[in-house]
Design a protein around this motif. Structure first.
Motif, PDB file in Angstrom:
ATOM      1  N   ILE A 215       0.850  -1.212   0.000  1.00 42.73           N
ATOM      2  CA  ILE A 215       0.000   0.000   0.000  1.00 42.73           C
ATOM      3  C   ILE A 215       0.875   1.248   0.000  1.00 42.73           C
ATOM      4  N   LEU A 216       1.906   1.252   0.840  1.00 37.65           N
ATOM      5  CA  LEU A 216       2.778   2.424   0.970  1.00 37.65           C
ATOM      6  C   LEU A 216       3.466   2.755  -0.345  1.00 37.65           C
ATOM      7  N   VAL A 217       4.076   1.759  -0.981  1.00 39.37           N
ATOM      8  CA  VAL A 217       4.838   2.001  -2.213  1.00 39.37           C
ATOM      9  C   VAL A 217       3.918   2.455  -3.344  1.00 39.37           C
ATOM     10  N   THR A 218       2.806   1.753  -3.541  1.00 36.97           N
ATOM     11  CA  THR A 218       1.907   2.111  -4.644  1.00 36.97           C
ATOM     12  C   THR A 218       1.226   3.455  -4.401  1.00 36.97           C
ATOM     13  N   LEU A 219       0.884   3.737  -3.143  1.00 38.10           N
ATOM     14  CA  LEU A 219       0.274   5.033  -2.835  1.00 38.10           C
ATOM     15  C   LEU A 219       1.271   6.158  -3.062  1.00 38.10           C
ATOM     16  N   PHE A 220       2.524   5.923  -2.681  1.00 40.00           N
ATOM     17  CA  PHE A 220       3.569   6.933  -2.914  1.00 40.00           C
ATOM     18  C   PHE A 220       3.704   7.228  -4.407  1.00 40.00           C
ATOM     19  N   LYS A 221       3.688   6.161  -5.225  1.00 41.11           N
ATOM     20  CA  LYS A 221       3.767   6.341  -6.674  1.00 41.11           C
ATOM     21  C   LYS A 221       2.540   7.073  -7.211  1.00 41.11           C
ATOM     22  N   ALA A 222       1.358   6.683  -6.693  1.00 37.91           N
ATOM     23  CA  ALA A 222       0.117   7.293  -7.173  1.00 37.91           C
ATOM     24  C   ALA A 222       0.059   8.777  -6.846  1.00 37.91           C
ATOM     25  N   LEU A 223       0.496   9.128  -5.637  1.00 37.24           N
ATOM     26  CA  LEU A 223       0.381  10.517  -5.208  1.00 37.24           C
ATOM     27  C   LEU A 223       1.456  11.421  -5.814  1.00 37.24           C
ATOM     28  N   LYS A 224       2.391  10.839  -6.563  1.00 33.79           N
ATOM     29  CA  LYS A 224       3.348  11.678  -7.281  1.00 33.79           C
ATOM     30  C   LYS A 224       2.650  12.517  -8.339  1.00 33.79           C
ATOM     31  N   VAL A 225       1.401  12.138  -8.678  1.00 33.01           N
ATOM     32  CA  VAL A 225       0.635  12.929  -9.632  1.00 33.01           C
ATOM     33  C   VAL A 225       0.474  14.361  -9.144  1.00 33.01           C
ATOM     34  N   PHE A 226       0.412  14.546  -7.818  1.00 31.18           N
ATOM     35  CA  PHE A 226       0.254  15.899  -7.298  1.00 31.18           C
ATOM     36  C   PHE A 226       1.524  16.717  -7.514  1.00 31.18           C
ATOM     37  N   ASP A 227       2.689  16.052  -7.490  1.00 33.37           N
ATOM     38  CA  ASP A 227       3.929  16.744  -7.832  1.00 33.37           C
ATOM     39  C   ASP A 227       3.926  17.133  -9.305  1.00 33.37           C
ATOM     40  N   ILE A 228       3.395  16.223 -10.140  1.00 37.70           N
ATOM     41  CA  ILE A 228       3.306  16.531 -11.569  1.00 37.70           C
ATOM     42  C   ILE A 228       2.384  17.723 -11.795  1.00 37.70           C
ATOM     43  N   GLU A 229       1.246  17.741 -11.084  1.00 33.31           N
ATOM     44  CA  GLU A 229       0.321  18.875 -11.207  1.00 33.31           C
ATOM     45  C   GLU A 229       0.994  20.177 -10.805  1.00 33.31           C
ATOM     46  N   LYS A 230       1.804  20.122  -9.727  1.00 32.11           N
ATOM     47  CA  LYS A 230       2.496  21.327  -9.274  1.00 32.11           C
ATOM     48  C   LYS A 230       3.498  21.800 -10.318  1.00 32.11           C
ATOM     49  N   GLU A 231       4.220  20.838 -10.932  1.00 36.49           N
ATOM     50  CA  GLU A 231       5.170  21.199 -11.981  1.00 36.49           C
ATOM     51  C   GLU A 231       4.459  21.825 -13.169  1.00 36.49           C
ATOM     52  N   LEU A 232       3.316  21.246 -13.543  1.00 38.29           N
ATOM     53  CA  LEU A 232       2.563  21.799 -14.663  1.00 38.29           C
ATOM     54  C   LEU A 232       2.052  23.198 -14.343  1.00 38.29           C
ATOM     55  N   ALA A 233       1.620  23.399 -13.084  1.00 42.03           N
ATOM     56  CA  ALA A 233       1.155  24.732 -12.681  1.00 42.03           C
ATOM     57  C   ALA A 233       2.299  25.740 -12.739  1.00 42.03           C
ATOM     58  N   THR A 234       3.502  25.301 -12.313  1.00 40.55           N
ATOM     59  CA  THR A 234       4.669  26.186 -12.374  1.00 40.55           C
ATOM     60  C   THR A 234       5.026  26.517 -13.819  1.00 40.55           C
ATOM     61  N   GLU A 235       4.969  25.484 -14.688  1.00 41.03           N
ATOM     62  CA  GLU A 235       5.238  25.716 -16.102  1.00 41.03           C
ATOM     63  C   GLU A 235       4.215  26.673 -16.708  1.00 41.03           C
ATOM     64  N   ALA A 236       2.959  26.523 -16.289  1.00 43.20           N
ATOM     65  CA  ALA A 236       1.915  27.419 -16.809  1.00 43.20           C
ATOM     66  C   ALA A 236       2.170  28.861 -16.377  1.00 43.20           C
ATOM     67  N   LYS A 237       2.600  29.038 -15.105  1.00 48.58           N
ATOM     68  CA  LYS A 237       2.930  30.388 -14.637  1.00 48.58           C
ATOM     69  C   LYS A 237       4.090  30.971 -15.419  1.00 48.58           C
ATOM     70  N   LEU A 238       5.114  30.131 -15.665  1.00 47.91           N
ATOM     71  CA  LEU A 238       6.272  30.587 -16.432  1.00 47.91           C
ATOM     72  C   LEU A 238       5.858  30.962 -17.850  1.00 47.91           C
ATOM     73  N   LYS A 239       4.967  30.126 -18.429  1.00 49.29           N
ATOM     74  CA  LYS A 239       4.501  30.419 -19.778  1.00 49.29           C
ATOM     75  C   LYS A 239       3.735  31.729 -19.824  1.00 49.29           C
ATOM     76  N   ARG A 240       2.904  31.968 -18.785  1.00 54.78           N
ATOM     77  CA  ARG A 240       2.152  33.228 -18.740  1.00 54.78           C
ATOM     78  C   ARG A 240       3.099  34.415 -18.586  1.00 54.78           C
ATOM     79  N   ALA A 241       4.180  34.228 -17.809  1.00 61.09           N
ATOM     80  CA  ALA A 241       5.152  35.305 -17.646  1.00 61.09           C
ATOM     81  C   ALA A 241       5.848  35.603 -18.971  1.00 61.09           C
ATOM     82  N   ILE A 242       6.194  34.525 -19.707  1.00 65.50           N
ATOM     83  CA  ILE A 242       6.834  34.717 -21.018  1.00 65.50           C
ATOM     84  C   ILE A 242       5.871  35.399 -21.984  1.00 65.50           C
TER      85      ILE A 242
END
Length: 463
Positions: A215-242
């Motif tokens: 449960i721990l390992v698979t949940l850790f992998k699954a919840l990495k999606v939130f890190d991906i969402e954060k990266e995408l949000a950061t990229e979107a902010k950078l794109k808006r700044a550009i």
């Protein structure tokens, strides 16, 4: 089993579930759009409470002989209470999981959860009369708690999270498989914890620990999606700044063009008018040349104005805007052009959004102009407006010339146009994309050559 081995097994047993709670707690769900994000607190509470239960079990196993006889019953009660609470949090998680599914899944899932709880409650009431009479009372209570709450909650949570993962996979999200694997881990733990007695074999706590680790390992992998969402949000902010820097640069360029080009164009127009008035004897060919010159000057002036509109920083107060009024005003402004097309409007009077009315009218005018230019006289253009809880959806569709794959890919590119030379500036859809971004919307263009074009725009209803 030697005390040393027992100690380490239960130590790691509790540590696994404590880590499950930490995996959830230390994730940033603030900007997540996933439906599962707001309900993960229940899974974290299950992890922490179950870890506390197993660590306290370790204390009882090691120091049970040191507990005075008068506190034995109290210790058993506390033992049962901790077990009940940890599984109760997992049952809450299962209930919430079914709630984020479809209406049918939620109805069936909640019914099964309710039936499981009622079965457990009925069993507790049935055996409550013998709670101080039978020596095996606490063993029976623990058995039914593990059966109904332990296995039941784990099974239901496994089904709920697996269904959620399957839904994500159908939406082409690769991390959905990890949610399904987490469901498998929960099912394995439910079987080992709820159906297999602890005293069956000394290796049972080891298998439970392994199931918890899954449960721990698979949940850790699954919840990495939130890190991906954060990266995408950061990229979107950078794109808006550009994009903001780009608009600023184009703005400076456009202001210079307005000064350097519009003034000569105005002088040329004035000189051409004076020449026509002072030359009444011009023949037909000369008049045709003068007309072409006038059209060229007008065209240059139009391009300059559209570029200014694209580059000018968006200003203006937002307000509650009626989409029906925007459509009506836009069509009225295009009255000189739309009479040769049939415009089909589907929009309820009460649909509103927060935005700048003038900009939204400009958006619709550009979209309608493109549809009219791409369609034959007498053809239909559809405008549809719908809404849900958080979004307003605007669709403009025509059945005209359409675009090929390459043109569709470059549709919003600055100065790119599929219209004949002299008929398009390549700014219309670029301006539309800018207006949509100003209103925090999303524009999606689908088109097929010879079949027409559909543009769907989703706006948030409020800021």
């Amino acid at each position: 089993m030697p005390t040393f081995i027992t100690f380490n097994i239960y130590l790691f047993y509790g540590l696994v579930f404590f880590s499950i709670g930490c995996v959830v707690v230390f994730r940033n769900f603030k900007y997540s759009q996933l439906k599962i994000a707001p309900i993960l607190w229940a899974l974290a509470l299950f992890g922490f409470s179950h870890a506390f239960h197993e660590w306290s079990e370790l204390y009882l196993l090691v120091f049970s002989d040191d507990i005075p006889g008068k506190f034995q019953i109290m210790a058993e009660w506390l033992r049962l209470l901790k077990l009940f609470l940890s599984y109760a949090f997992l049952m809450v998680f299962a209930w919430l999981l079914f709630g984020i599914g479809s209406r049918w899944v939620a109805k069936v899932g909640h019914s099964v959860v309710t039936a499981t709880l009622l079965a457990y409650l009925g069993t507790v009431i049935y055996f409550s009369h013998a709670i101080y009479l039978a020596e095996d009372t606490f063993r029976e209570a623990t058995f039914y708690t593990r059966l109904f709450l332990g296995f039941g909650s784990a099974l239901l949570a496994a089904i709920g999270i697996a269904l959620y993962g399957y839904k994500l996979m159908r939406e082409q999200h690769q991390y959905g498989s990890y949610f399904i694997a987490t469901g498998v881990g929960l099912l394995c733990y439910g079987v080992m914890s709820g159906l297999v007695p602890t005293d069956l074999h000394h290796s049972i706590p080891v298998f439970r620990t392994l199931a918890g680790a899954l449960i721990l390992v698979t949940l850790f992998k699954a919840l990495k999606v939130f890190d991906i969402e954060k990266e995408l949000a950061t990229e979107a902010k950078l794109k808006r700044a550009i994009e903001a820097d780009k608009y600023k640069a184009i703005g400076h360029l456009a202001m210079g063009m307005a000064h350097e080009i519009n003034n000569p164009l105005a002088s040329s127009t004035l000189a051409l008018d004076i020449f026509q008035r002072k030359s009444p004897d011009l023949d037909e060919q000369q008049l045709e040349y003068i007309k072409r010159i006038g059209l060229g000057i007008e065209r240059a002036s139009e391009i300059s104005k559209e570029l200014l509109a694209y580059a000018r920083p968006a200003k203006g107060d937002t307000s509650v805007v009626s989409l029906c009024e925007v459509i009506s005003a836009s069509i009225h402004l295009l009255s000189h052009k739309h009479h040769s097309h049939r415009i089909n409007i589907q929009c309820d009077e009460g649909i509103t959004m927060i935005g700048q009315k003038v900009k939204l009218e400009e958006l619709l005018i550009n979209l309608l102009t493109n549809s009219m230019d791409a369609s034959q006289s007498g053809s239909e253009i559809a405008i549809r407006v719908g809404e849900c809880d958080r979004y307003v959806k605007l669709t403009v569709e025509d059945w005209g010339a359409g675009m090929d794959a390459e043109s569709l890919l470059r549709a919003t590119e600055l100065f790119y146009s599929t219209k004949p030379i002299g008929q398009g500036t390549g700014l219309g859809l670029a301006i539309c994309e800018q207006i949509v971004a100003l209103h925090r919307g999303v524009m999606n263009i689908t088109s097929e050559q010879g079949q027409g074009t559909r543009i769907e725009i989703s706006f948030p209803k409020s800021d």
